[in-house]
Enzyme design. Structure first.
Site, PDB file in Angstrom:
ATOM      1  N   LYS A 180       0.878  -1.175   0.000  1.00  0.00           N
ATOM      2  CA  LYS A 180       0.000   0.000   0.000  1.00  0.00           C
ATOM      3  C   LYS A 180       0.920   1.230   0.000  1.00  0.00           C
ATOM      4  O   LYS A 180       1.520   1.593   1.012  1.00  0.00           O
ATOM      5  CB  LYS A 180      -0.913   0.000   1.234  1.00  0.00           C
ATOM      6  CG  LYS A 180      -1.860   1.192   1.292  1.00  0.00           C
ATOM      7  CD  LYS A 180      -1.326   2.196   2.310  1.00  0.00           C
ATOM      8  CE  LYS A 180      -2.070   3.498   2.348  1.00  0.00           C
ATOM      9  NZ  LYS A 180      -1.866   4.389   1.217  1.00  0.00           N
ATOM     10  N   GLY A 233       7.185   5.996   7.781  1.00  0.00           N
ATOM     11  CA  GLY A 233       6.343   7.191   7.743  1.00  0.00           C
ATOM     12  C   GLY A 233       6.420   7.928   9.056  1.00  0.00           C
ATOM     13  O   GLY A 233       7.460   7.906   9.731  1.00  0.00           O
ATOM     14  N   GLU A 255       9.877   2.307  10.665  1.00  0.00           N
ATOM     15  CA  GLU A 255      10.974   3.253  10.423  1.00  0.00           C
ATOM     16  C   GLU A 255      10.315   4.615  10.349  1.00  0.00           C
ATOM     17  O   GLU A 255       9.494   4.856   9.460  1.00  0.00           O
ATOM     18  CB  GLU A 255      11.710   2.876   9.133  1.00  0.00           C
ATOM     19  CG  GLU A 255      13.130   3.410   9.098  1.00  0.00           C
ATOM     20  CD  GLU A 255      13.188   4.867   8.765  1.00  0.00           C
ATOM     21  OE1 GLU A 255      13.463   5.683   9.667  1.00  0.00           O
ATOM     22  OE2 GLU A 255      12.922   5.212   7.607  1.00  0.00           O
ATOM     23  N   CYS A 289      13.868  11.335   6.191  1.00  0.00           N
ATOM     24  CA  CYS A 289      13.923  11.071   7.634  1.00  0.00           C
ATOM     25  C   CYS A 289      15.357  11.213   8.131  1.00  0.00           C
ATOM     26  O   CYS A 289      15.587  11.380   9.318  1.00  0.00           O
ATOM     27  CB  CYS A 289      13.370   9.694   7.941  1.00  0.00           C
ATOM     28  SG  CYS A 289      14.221   8.397   7.074  1.00  0.00           S
ATOM     29  N   GLU A 388      10.129  16.822  14.073  1.00  0.00           N
ATOM     30  CA  GLU A 388      10.528  16.637  12.672  1.00  0.00           C
ATOM     31  C   GLU A 388       9.725  17.614  11.802  1.00  0.00           C
ATOM     32  O   GLU A 388       8.497  17.568  11.776  1.00  0.00           O
ATOM     33  CB  GLU A 388      10.225  15.191  12.247  1.00  0.00           C
ATOM     34  CG  GLU A 388      10.690  14.901  10.839  1.00  0.00           C
ATOM     35  CD  GLU A 388      10.529  13.435  10.456  1.00  0.00           C
ATOM     36  OE1 GLU A 388       9.414  12.901  10.609  1.00  0.00           O
ATOM     37  OE2 GLU A 388      11.514  12.840   9.993  1.00  0.00           O
TER      38      GLU A 388
HETATM   39  N1  LIG Z   1      10.253   8.613   8.124  1.00  0.00           N
HETATM   40  C1  LIG Z   1       9.965   9.043   6.924  1.00  0.00           C
HETATM   41  O1  LIG Z   1      10.667   8.762   5.985  1.00  0.00           O
HETATM   42  C2  LIG Z   1       8.719   9.820   6.717  1.00  0.00           C
HETATM   43  C3  LIG Z   1       8.242  10.663   7.700  1.00  0.00           C
HETATM   44  N2  LIG Z   1       7.114  11.361   7.469  1.00  0.00           N
HETATM   45  C4  LIG Z   1       6.676  12.292   8.534  1.00  0.00           C
HETATM   46  O2  LIG Z   1       5.264  12.243   8.636  1.00  0.00           O
HETATM   47  C5  LIG Z   1       4.695  13.520   8.422  1.00  0.00           C
HETATM   48  C6  LIG Z   1       3.319  13.347   7.775  1.00  0.00           C
HETATM   49  O3  LIG Z   1       3.425  12.679   6.523  1.00  0.00           O
HETATM   50  P1  LIG Z   1       2.313  11.609   6.096  1.00  0.00           P
HETATM   51  O4  LIG Z   1       2.414  11.334   4.659  1.00  0.00           O
HETATM   52  O5  LIG Z   1       0.967  12.067   6.594  1.00  0.00           O
HETATM   53  O6  LIG Z   1       2.801  10.307   6.913  1.00  0.00           O
HETATM   54  P2  LIG Z   1       1.984   9.028   7.334  1.00  0.00           P
HETATM   55  O7  LIG Z   1       2.747   8.320   8.366  1.00  0.00           O
HETATM   56  O8  LIG Z   1       0.578   9.352   7.638  1.00  0.00           O
HETATM   57  O9  LIG Z   1       1.974   8.151   5.980  1.00  0.00           O
HETATM   58  C7  LIG Z   1       2.853   7.102   5.706  1.00  0.00           C
HETATM   59  C8  LIG Z   1       2.085   5.911   5.133  1.00  0.00           C
HETATM   60  O10 LIG Z   1       1.151   5.432   6.112  1.00  0.00           O
HETATM   61  C9  LIG Z   1      -0.171   5.418   5.563  1.00  0.00           C
HETATM   62  N3  LIG Z   1      -1.129   5.650   6.625  1.00  0.00           N
HETATM   63  C10 LIG Z   1      -1.695   6.824   7.019  1.00  0.00           C
HETATM   64  N4  LIG Z   1      -2.560   6.613   8.047  1.00  0.00           N
HETATM   65  C11 LIG Z   1      -2.545   5.280   8.298  1.00  0.00           C
HETATM   66  C12 LIG Z   1      -3.219   4.447   9.255  1.00  0.00           C
HETATM   67  N5  LIG Z   1      -4.089   4.935  10.139  1.00  0.00           N
HETATM   68  N6  LIG Z   1      -2.952   3.124   9.242  1.00  0.00           N
HETATM   69  C13 LIG Z   1      -2.068   2.601   8.373  1.00  0.00           C
HETATM   70  N7  LIG Z   1      -1.416   3.339   7.428  1.00  0.00           N
HETATM   71  C14 LIG Z   1      -1.637   4.668   7.410  1.00  0.00           C
HETATM   72  C15 LIG Z   1      -0.131   6.516   4.513  1.00  0.00           C
HETATM   73  O11 LIG Z   1      -1.188   6.392   3.586  1.00  0.00           O
HETATM   74  P3  LIG Z   1      -1.774   7.700   2.834  1.00  0.00           P
HETATM   75  O12 LIG Z   1      -0.668   8.251   2.020  1.00  0.00           O
HETATM   76  O13 LIG Z   1      -2.862   7.151   2.010  1.00  0.00           O
HETATM   77  O14 LIG Z   1      -2.221   8.639   3.911  1.00  0.00           O
HETATM   78  C16 LIG Z   1       1.247   6.259   3.905  1.00  0.00           C
HETATM   79  O15 LIG Z   1       1.192   5.162   3.043  1.00  0.00           O
HETATM   80  C17 LIG Z   1       5.740  14.255   7.602  1.00  0.00           C
HETATM   81  O16 LIG Z   1       5.637  15.624   7.753  1.00  0.00           O
HETATM   82  C18 LIG Z   1       7.016  13.717   8.192  1.00  0.00           C
HETATM   83  O17 LIG Z   1       7.333  14.410   9.372  1.00  0.00           O
HETATM   84  C19 LIG Z   1       6.417  11.239   6.302  1.00  0.00           C
HETATM   85  C20 LIG Z   1       6.852  10.429   5.298  1.00  0.00           C
HETATM   86  C21 LIG Z   1       8.069   9.690   5.422  1.00  0.00           C
HETATM   87  O1  LIG Z   2      18.804   9.082   3.358  1.00  0.00           O
HETATM   88  C1  LIG Z   2      18.370   8.185   2.656  1.00  0.00           C
HETATM   89  O2  LIG Z   2      18.941   7.802   1.640  1.00  0.00           O
HETATM   90  C2  LIG Z   2      17.118   7.446   3.045  1.00  0.00           C
HETATM   91  C3  LIG Z   2      16.148   8.317   3.752  1.00  0.00           C
HETATM   92  C4  LIG Z   2      14.918   7.608   4.129  1.00  0.00           C
HETATM   93  O3  LIG Z   2      14.885   6.412   4.280  1.00  0.00           O
HETATM   94  C5  LIG Z   2      13.680   8.344   4.355  1.00  0.00           C
HETATM   95  O4  LIG Z   2      13.683   9.566   4.312  1.00  0.00           O
HETATM   96  O5  LIG Z   2      12.643   7.680   4.567  1.00  0.00           O
END
Ligand SMILES: NC(=O)C1=CN([C@@H]2O[C@H](COP(=O)(O)OP(=O)(O)OC[C@H]3O[C@@H](n4cnc5c(N)ncnc54)[C@H](OP(=O)(O)O)[C@@H]3O)[C@@H](O)[C@H]2O)C=CC1
Ligand SMILES: O=C(O)CCC(=O)C(=O)O
Length: 486
Positions: A180, A233, A255, A289, A388
């Site tokens: 997903k 996420g 992660e 991240c 973050e």
């Molecule tokens: N560690 C990282 O690499 C990341 C960190 N982030 C952080 O998160 C913040 C918000 O970004 P956002 O895109 O909303 O991140 P989310 O954690 O909400 O999204 C990540 C994934 O989880 C899915 N998801 C959302 N809600 C649920 C749920 N209740 N149960 C299961 N899966 C779910 C999302 O689907 P859908 O897209 O359909 O909502 C997406 O596929 C950013 O500003 C950043 O700080 C975001 C992305 C990557």
């Molecule tokens: O720094 C990278 O290459 C990976 C970063 C990462 O995994 C992320 O932002 O989710």
């Protein structure tokens, strides 16, 4: 007026067939550089669609796990070749869908090819150990076996690399996958799954279901036929998924975020440190991240570092990631654009000094552009030093000693990546020992991981597990200890 450059509607991929959602509804995925441009339409799937995919995966996995690792590897080699042939198109789609510049998108797609080849090779490597038995007439060995069906929930910031670095190891070790992807990058993900389809993957072994996180992601967490869930996420979503999967006895891997420090010691090569702060903090518009969001500088070079940093950040060109001259693209979505601006406002209200940028850039297409921002006088209790931001914002913090820098670096909930720039071996060694981070980087930026090495963080950044490299084997397999006596 809406422009639809790519008129395609992308379907779910379930049991080796492209299919519409039972909802008969689609969602548009838009270009953050031109929000009126529809990059593609994706299925707004239902829980029933997800459950169908899981059923297919369960059936597909039974045959898939019977194949040899070499046979499974050959499928992954084929996907790698097809992805490579489609690199330009997929990279361009990525840039149009989530804003990353085209060179970065190409680099990420090439990394996806390398990930596939790395795990394809794993199919020929050891799957256990012979362990000496206390019984001299017995043979004892461990054998790694697949988990079953794995649910993969991915974010929008690495729409090719993250789905692949989770799915490829899951597959090579004999699991079936239900992916997903983030809604904001689902067109790119669908194009990656097209490569699996073209490679002739057996039915049900890899499945794609697009749709809302709260519906499809939630169901992945809940569905008892999914043995393990791997997620990247936000922290709040990750924690929720972890609790949901744990409550039904499933395995999970999270992660999540980072608030990564870059320590700049008095004795370092200052120009290299400036470049690392810019590359690690602002590439991908700060949406990694692993990005450097806190730059902790020793007092002796603080002013010089700041002046050099500003001079170089001034040169950054912001614009559509498809334009050759663009160094930094837009924020990936309206939500990110607004959230980053809110943090910039909060930083000022909390007393940090915005010494460069931070304003939205007017654009006739309404692109979500922000000037890169530099804050001075940031203290550790401020939100911009703790949370973050996931945007192009650097927070400068001044310290007297490297010991103080390490303490400050550790004074956050996260512990993903951390860097020090120094030529002093004592500073470097104490940093390696004392920093709370899963990725410890010396004279190198905080971002940019290598696919063959373990990846993950400490504290709130991860769930103690590691992904990528050989670490992936720990998550995507379980172990049998076999005792054979004639
Ligand atoms: N560690 C990282 O690499 C990341 C960190 N982030 C952080 O998160 C913040 C918000 O970004 P956002 O895109 O909303 O991140 P989310 O954690 O909400 O999204 C990540 C994934 O989880 C899915 N998801 C959302 N809600 C649920 C749920 N209740 N149960 C299961 N899966 C779910 C999302 O689907 P859908 O897209 O359909 O909502 C997406 O596929 C950013 O500003 C950043 O700080 C975001 C992305 C990557
Ligand atoms: O720094 C990278 O290459 C990976 C970063 C990462 O995994 C992320 O932002 O989710």
């Amino acid at each position: 007026m809406k422009t639809t450059m790519e008129t395609r509607t992308f379907l779910n991929y379930i049991n080796g067939k492209w299919s519409e959602s039972s909802s008969n509804e689609v969602t548009e995925s838009n270009n953050p550089a031109k929000p009126n441009e529809v990059v593609g339409k994706i299925q707004s799937s239902t829980k029933q669609d997800l459950d169908n995919a899981v059923q297919a995966a369960e059936a597909g996995q039974k045959k898939w796990k019977k194949m040899t690792g070499a046979e499974r590897g050959n499928y992954l080699f084929k996907v790698a070749d097809i992805l490579e042939q489609n690199l330009e198109d997929i990279a361009e789609t990525m840039t149009r869908e989530m804003g990353k510049t085209l060179p970065e998108a190409k680099g990420e797609t090439a990394r996806g090819v390398a990930i596939l080849r790395y795990y394809a090779g794993e199919g020929m490597r050891s799957e256990g150990d012979v362990i000496p038995s206390t019984d001299s007439s017995a043979l004892m060995f461990s054998k790694r076996v697949p988990l079953g069906v794995v649910g993969v929930i991915t974010p929008w910031n690495f729409p090719v690399a993250i789905p692949l670095w989770k799915s490829a190891p899951a597959l090579i070790y004999g699991n079936a996958v239900v992916l997903k992807p983030a809604t904001e990058a689902a067109v790119t993900a669908a194009k990656v799954i097209e490569c699996f389809d073209k490679a002739g993957f057996p039915e049900g072994v890899i499945n794609l279901v697009t749709g809302k996180g709260s519906v499809i992601g939630q169901r992945i967490a809940e569905n008892e036929q999914i043995t393990a869930v791997t997620f990247t996420g936000s922290n709040s979503t990750g924690q929720h998924i972890g609790k949901t999967v744990a409550a039904r006895g499933g395995k999970y891997q999270l992660e999540m975020g980072g608030k990564n420090p870059l320590i700049v010691a008095d004795d370092c090569d200052i120009d290299l440190a400036v470049d690392a702060a810019i590359s690690g903090g602002l590439k991908s518009t700060g949406q990694k991240c692993t990005c450097s969001s806190r730059v902790i500088v020793q007092a002796g070079i603080y002013e010089k570092f700041k002046q050099k940093l500003i001079a170089k950040v001034e040169e950054i060109t912001v614009g559509d990631g498809l334009n050759e001259n663009t160094w930094m693209g837009p924020c990936a979505s309206k939500g990110q654009y607004e959230s980053v601006q809110e943090y910039i406002k909060i930083g000022q209200e909390e007393g940090a000094e915005l010494i460069f940028g931070g304003r939205p850039i007017n654009d006739e297409d309404g692109g979500y552009y922000l000037e890169p921002a530099i804050f001075d006088h940031v203290s550790t209790n401020m939100k911009i030093a703790q949370e973050e931001i996931f945007g192009p914002v650097l927070a400068l913090m001044k310290v007297d000693t490297v010991e103080e820098a390490i303490d400050l670096a550790n004074d956050v909930d996260f512990g993903l990546s951390a860097s020090i720039f120094s030529k002093n071996i004592d500073h470097i060694l104490s940093f390696i020992d004392d920093i709370d981070a899963g990725l410890v980087r010396i004279n190198s930026e905080t971002a940019g991981v290598e696919l063959q090495a373990p990846f993950g963080g400490m504290k709130a950044s991860s769930s103690y597990s590691r992904e990528q490299g050989q670490a992936a084997k720990e998550f995507f397999t379980t172990m049998k200890t076999v005792f054979v006596k004639g």
